[in-house]
Structures are given as C-alpha cells and as structure tokens.
Design a protein around this motif. Structure first.
Motif, PDB file in Angstrom:
ATOM      1  N   UNK A 156       0.861  -1.188   0.000  1.00 44.65           N
ATOM      2  CA  UNK A 156       0.000   0.000   0.000  1.00 44.65           C
ATOM      3  C   UNK A 156       0.893   1.233   0.000  1.00 44.65           C
ATOM      4  N   UNK A 157       1.033   1.843  -1.146  1.00 46.17           N
ATOM      5  CA  UNK A 157       1.975   2.934  -1.328  1.00 46.17           C
ATOM      6  C   UNK A 157       1.480   3.840  -2.440  1.00 46.17           C
ATOM      7  N   UNK A 158       1.758   5.158  -2.300  1.00 52.53           N
ATOM      8  CA  UNK A 158       1.383   6.120  -3.336  1.00 52.53           C
ATOM      9  C   UNK A 158       2.585   6.845  -3.915  1.00 52.53           C
ATOM     10  N   UNK A 159       3.771   6.641  -3.362  1.00 55.77           N
ATOM     11  CA  UNK A 159       4.977   7.286  -3.873  1.00 55.77           C
ATOM     12  C   UNK A 159       5.556   6.465  -5.010  1.00 55.77           C
ATOM     13  N   UNK A 160       5.825   7.101  -6.133  1.00 55.62           N
ATOM     14  CA  UNK A 160       6.345   6.391  -7.292  1.00 55.62           C
ATOM     15  C   UNK A 160       7.716   5.787  -7.000  1.00 55.62           C
ATOM     16  N   UNK A 161       8.586   6.519  -6.308  1.00 56.53           N
ATOM     17  CA  UNK A 161       9.913   5.999  -5.991  1.00 56.53           C
ATOM     18  C   UNK A 161       9.832   4.783  -5.079  1.00 56.53           C
ATOM     19  N   UNK A 162       8.944   4.816  -4.087  1.00 61.46           N
ATOM     20  CA  UNK A 162       8.795   3.679  -3.179  1.00 61.46           C
ATOM     21  C   UNK A 162       8.233   2.460  -3.895  1.00 61.46           C
ATOM     22  N   UNK A 163       7.343   2.694  -4.860  1.00 61.15           N
ATOM     23  CA  UNK A 163       6.769   1.579  -5.627  1.00 61.15           C
ATOM     24  C   UNK A 163       7.849   0.887  -6.445  1.00 61.15           C
ATOM     25  N   UNK A 164       8.722   1.664  -7.102  1.00 59.76           N
ATOM     26  CA  UNK A 164       9.784   1.054  -7.899  1.00 59.76           C
ATOM     27  C   UNK A 164      10.817   0.374  -7.005  1.00 59.76           C
ATOM     28  N   UNK A 165      10.989   0.871  -5.777  1.00 61.66           N
ATOM     29  CA  UNK A 165      11.872   0.172  -4.839  1.00 61.66           C
ATOM     30  C   UNK A 165      11.293  -1.193  -4.458  1.00 61.66           C
ATOM     31  N   UNK A 166       9.966  -1.247  -4.272  1.00 62.94           N
ATOM     32  CA  UNK A 166       9.311  -2.527  -3.973  1.00 62.94           C
ATOM     33  C   UNK A 166       9.384  -3.469  -5.160  1.00 62.94           C
ATOM     34  N   UNK A 167       9.246  -2.919  -6.362  1.00 66.29           N
ATOM     35  CA  UNK A 167       9.342  -3.743  -7.568  1.00 66.29           C
ATOM     36  C   UNK A 167      10.745  -4.325  -7.710  1.00 66.29           C
ATOM     37  N   UNK A 168      11.758  -3.492  -7.444  1.00 68.77           N
ATOM     38  CA  UNK A 168      13.133  -3.962  -7.552  1.00 68.77           C
ATOM     39  C   UNK A 168      13.434  -5.042  -6.522  1.00 68.77           C
ATOM     40  N   UNK A 169      12.835  -4.925  -5.353  1.00 69.62           N
ATOM     41  CA  UNK A 169      13.093  -5.893  -4.290  1.00 69.62           C
ATOM     42  C   UNK A 169      12.373  -7.216  -4.524  1.00 69.62           C
ATOM     43  N   UNK A 170      11.127  -7.158  -5.010  1.00 71.15           N
ATOM     44  CA  UNK A 170      10.320  -8.379  -5.157  1.00 71.15           C
ATOM     45  C   UNK A 170      10.448  -9.040  -6.515  1.00 71.15           C
ATOM     46  N   UNK A 171      10.903  -8.304  -7.551  1.00 74.96           N
ATOM     47  CA  UNK A 171      11.026  -8.817  -8.935  1.00 74.96           C
ATOM     48  C   UNK A 171       9.778  -9.611  -9.351  1.00 74.96           C
ATOM     49  N   UNK A 172       8.634  -8.966  -9.469  1.00 75.46           N
ATOM     50  CA  UNK A 172       7.398  -9.685  -9.796  1.00 75.46           C
ATOM     51  C   UNK A 172       7.311 -10.039 -11.279  1.00 75.46           C
ATOM     52  N   UNK A 173       6.377 -10.930 -11.605  1.00 75.26           N
ATOM     53  CA  UNK A 173       6.076 -11.291 -12.989  1.00 75.26           C
ATOM     54  C   UNK A 173       4.885 -10.508 -13.525  1.00 75.26           C
TER      55      UNK A 173
END
Length: 462
Positions: A156-173
């Motif tokens: 649950x996040x609205x910051x674009x930078x934080x979202x891309x940090x989560x994407x980089x950490x989880x590497x989703x499909x």
C-alpha cells in the motif's frame, strides 16, 4: 541568493494539451475552462523517471532495418478469467501495459484481484493506493477464500519511488497499480491525480514494462463526463484500454475493449456481480431472455451482435393513448432518435397512426444496444403492443429498417442464425437476399426472408 522559482505551464484537464498561458477554450478538444497551471518536470527528474541513469541521461536508440529485427512470438500470459482473456485478445502480452477503467464501485478492483489470486505459477505485486492491507485481505477472503495459496504480494503505497523500490526488491512477474490517479512522483509539486502526475507516472510504468518485459495493469477512475480521469494522453500511452461498464441497478457488468494493440477491439466479456465476486456469463442470451411462458403483447426477441459476439435480447414496448395531449417517447437502452425514425416509418410507409400515442421502449437486462439490426425487433414489439396481439413464441428478428420501409442486410448473419438455433428458436425473420452465397443445408431453423416491413407483419399476423 533567492531560490529560482519553478517553471509552470498550463495543461488541459480533458485532453492534456499544453499552453504557455491560460486560455478559455482548448484548441485541441474544444472544451471550455479546462486549463490548469502545473509545474514543469525538470529534465533531470524526467530522465530518472523514464528509466535513465542518475544524471538523467538516456541511451540513444540505434536505427535498425526492419528486416533485421527478429520476430519472436512471445507466449501470452493466460489469466484465470476466460472472458478477460478474450477481450485482451488471448491473454496478457509480456511487456504490455493495460488500462482498466470504470465508474466507482463497478468492480474493477474485484475483477483484477479475483484473477491474480488464482494465479499459481507467477509472482504478482499488487500496489494499492486506496485501501489498507487489512481491507484487501477481507476482500480476498470474500471472493477467493482464505486458503488460497498464491504468489500475490500486497504493498500500500502512493509514492512512485517507493513503488519502484518494492518492484526492484520483489522482482514480480505481473504488476497491478490500483489506481493510477493515486500515484504521485516526488519530483513534481502537483497533487496526485493531476495531469502532470498521471502522465509522468504512467510513462514511468510504460518504460518499466518495455525494458523489463513485465506486464503492468493500471486501474483508472471515470470522471463525471464518463471518460477515464486524467488526460487523453494516458489512453495513448498504454497498449490496451478496457472499459468496465454496468448499471448499478443491475447485477451484470460488461467489459469492452476500446483500444488494443495486440488484439481485436470487437470483443466483449459479460460478468455477473455476486457476493463472492464476479461470475463469468458464458451464454449472454440466456441472461437477457426472460423465459416467460405466458404470451404477452409488446415483446419481441432480436438477434444482435456486439463486436464479434452474437446474442439474443428481449425488446419490450408499451403503446398507450396519450393522457395529456402530447405524446411521450421514453427509451431505455436504445437510441431515442432512432426509435423516433422507426415510428415515422411505421406511420408514413405502413399506415399505423402513432402520433397521438405514448410509446415506451425498454431493452431488457439493462444493456445499451447500438446495433441497427435490432430495428425490426423494435418495430415488431411496438406494433404488437399497439394492436395488443402477442407475437408467436419461438420467433426472433434481425434486420435494419430503411426510411422507405425496406429491410436492409445485416452483417454476420450466419452467426446470428446459429445463435438463434442454439437457443431453440424455430423461426427467424431476416432481410431478403441476406443469405446470398451462404449454404443453408445444415440450418434446422426456419428462415423467413422479407423485403419490406409489411412482409414481416404479414408473416406474423397473416
């Protein structure tokens, strides 16, 4: 030394057009009073936002001859919902970005969450800017049960930078953004949902999808004008735009494809909203027919096609004497101007006087039909109510009515006849010569060809 003021420009809220100063009427879309002032994105921030390096520089693309490009057929990602796969053109294309729009409460988040909870072989990152993790868990328990073993991660996040940090950490499909109007970049001073924020955030997700090959699904809201909130440029950025439609008074929802770079825009999917989520409606004709055993006047069954999907729909009409001197014309689910034209054809060409009578028309099921092939069913329903004689059971209609009273040929006639035959109808009235060049040996339904409206009436009433 005083800090340099941020440069601003004006954007049209409707279409996203830019202007160095405020203007009353947008020259691009023609709307009035839609320009708002917003800060301009710095070049350094824009480069990082779009996937550039730390200095904001991007690698220049090298021109390649089209014949030297290797055409690789990427396998589509099949989603659990067959209706959603059909509208997408066979599934999600790797590296694509899809926008799903709809009115608040129509079921956009339910549709997406219901699908990702049933995906077992891929890791999904669901980004929510509107709900808490507890609320999403409650919804997941309601639509899929609490024992679902899936690779769905919630942030649950609205910051674009934080979202891309989560994407980089989880590497989703697969990445889900719910919704794009709640996401904001820290490099911009404007509020979330503004023209600048929506455009820059969508462009950042586009860059990520194309460079990583991970598909991204964006969920967007509908504004009071009935269009997806944010500028039109948002629809130009994405690869596919799906519209989730429905009436709050009915339980059925329709998923349409407005834009699709990887498939046809003529497909549609139908869902039924229940307490446990959305149920796919594989046979919409059974949904739209009442199945009344008692014969009633003013009811006709029309065979229509929405996109590439044929289905039968019930047309209801009520004709009564005008109570207040001026005749009323009320239409639900059909074009009122077209109904007025059909009434004029009935009066001028066929001889039925309806000028002093109220006419009410309703398309059952809460659908809005624009197929001109429904004209014949509308006219027959109106005439049946006018003379108060019920039409024969097992008879359906398809045909466009011209201004001179002739029946014009319609498209996909074979599919229409096959759908009527599959549902047990024994007679279908179609325009004359519509079956030219088509083999009718395997058709078990009786086909009646009519050249004019009077021919159809003569077959019905003798």
């Amino acid at each position: 030394m005083a800090k340099k003021a941020a440069k601003t420009t004006y954007f049209c809220k409707n279409c996203g057009a830019e202007s160095p100063k405020w203007i009353g009427k947008c020259p691009a879309c023609g709307e009035w009073n839609t320009y708002i002032e917003e800060p301009v994105v710095p070049k350094s921030s824009r480069g990082t936002l779009f996937g550039g390096d730390e200095n904001g520089h991007r690698k220049s693309a090298v021109p390649v001859k089209i014949n030297d490009i290797k055409a690789e057929q990427l396998p589509r990602i099949k989603l659990p919902s067959g209706e959603l796969n059909r509208v997408l053109g066979g599934g999600l294309v790797p590296g694509s970005i899809v926008l799903i729009g709809g009115e608040p409460g129509i079921g956009k988040s339910t549709l997406v969450l219901q699908n990702v909870l049933r995906i077992r072989s891929r890791k999904v990152l669901y980004v929510s800017g509107e709900e808490s993790p507890q609320q999403l868990r409650m919804r997941a328990d309601r639509i899929a049960g609490s024992d679902q073993d899936c690779e769905c991660y919630i942030v649950c996040e609205t910051s674009l930078a934080s979202i891309f940090a989560s994407i980089k950490e989880s590497t989703p499909d697969l990445v889900i953004i719910d919704s794009i109007q709640t996401i904001a970049s820290d490099d911009l001073d404007s509020a979330a949902g503004s023209v600048s924020q929506v455009r820059e955030c969508a462009a950042a997700f586009l860059r990520y999808a194309k460079t990583s090959g991970v598909p991204v699904i964006l969920i967007g809201h509908i504004n009071k004008e009935g269009t997806i909130a944010g500028p039109k440029v948002l629809e130009h950025i994405v690869d596919a735009v799906l519209q989730f439609e429905g009436d709050s008074h009915y339980m059925y929802r329709i998923l349409r494809s407005i834009k699709n770079r990887f498939g046809s825009t003529s497909e549609m999917g139908i869902y039924e909203m229940r307490e446990t989520g959305l149920r796919e409606v594989t046979n919409p004709s059974e949904m739209l027919l009442s199945g009344m055993e008692q014969e009633l006047s003013g009811t006709a069954i029309g065979v229509t096609v929405d996109g590439a999907r044929p289905f039968l729909i019930e047309v209801q009409a009520l004709v009564s004497t005008a109570a207040y001197g001026t005749a009323q014309r009320s239409v639900t689910g059909f074009d009122q101007r077209r109904m007025n034209m059909l009434l004029a054809v009935l009066e001028k060409r066929v001889g039925f006087k309806l000028a002093q009578k109220d006419v009410f028309l309703n398309i059952a099921g809460g659908l809005k039909v624009n197929d001109p092939a429904l004209d014949l069913a509308v006219i027959c329903a109106i005439l049946s109510s006018n003379v108060d004689i019920a039409l024969q059971q097992g008879v359906c209609f398809t045909g466009e009515v011209g201004l001179s009273g002739e029946l014009r040929q319609v498209t996909r006639i074979e599919q229409r006849i096959a759908e009527a035959q599959k549902l047990g109808f024994n007679t279908i009235i179609i325009p004359r010569n519509n079956l030219k060049g088509i083999a009718t040996g395997n058709m078990k339904i009786k086909i009646v060809e009519a050249a004019r409206v009077e021919d159809a009436f003569q077959h019905l009433f003798g």
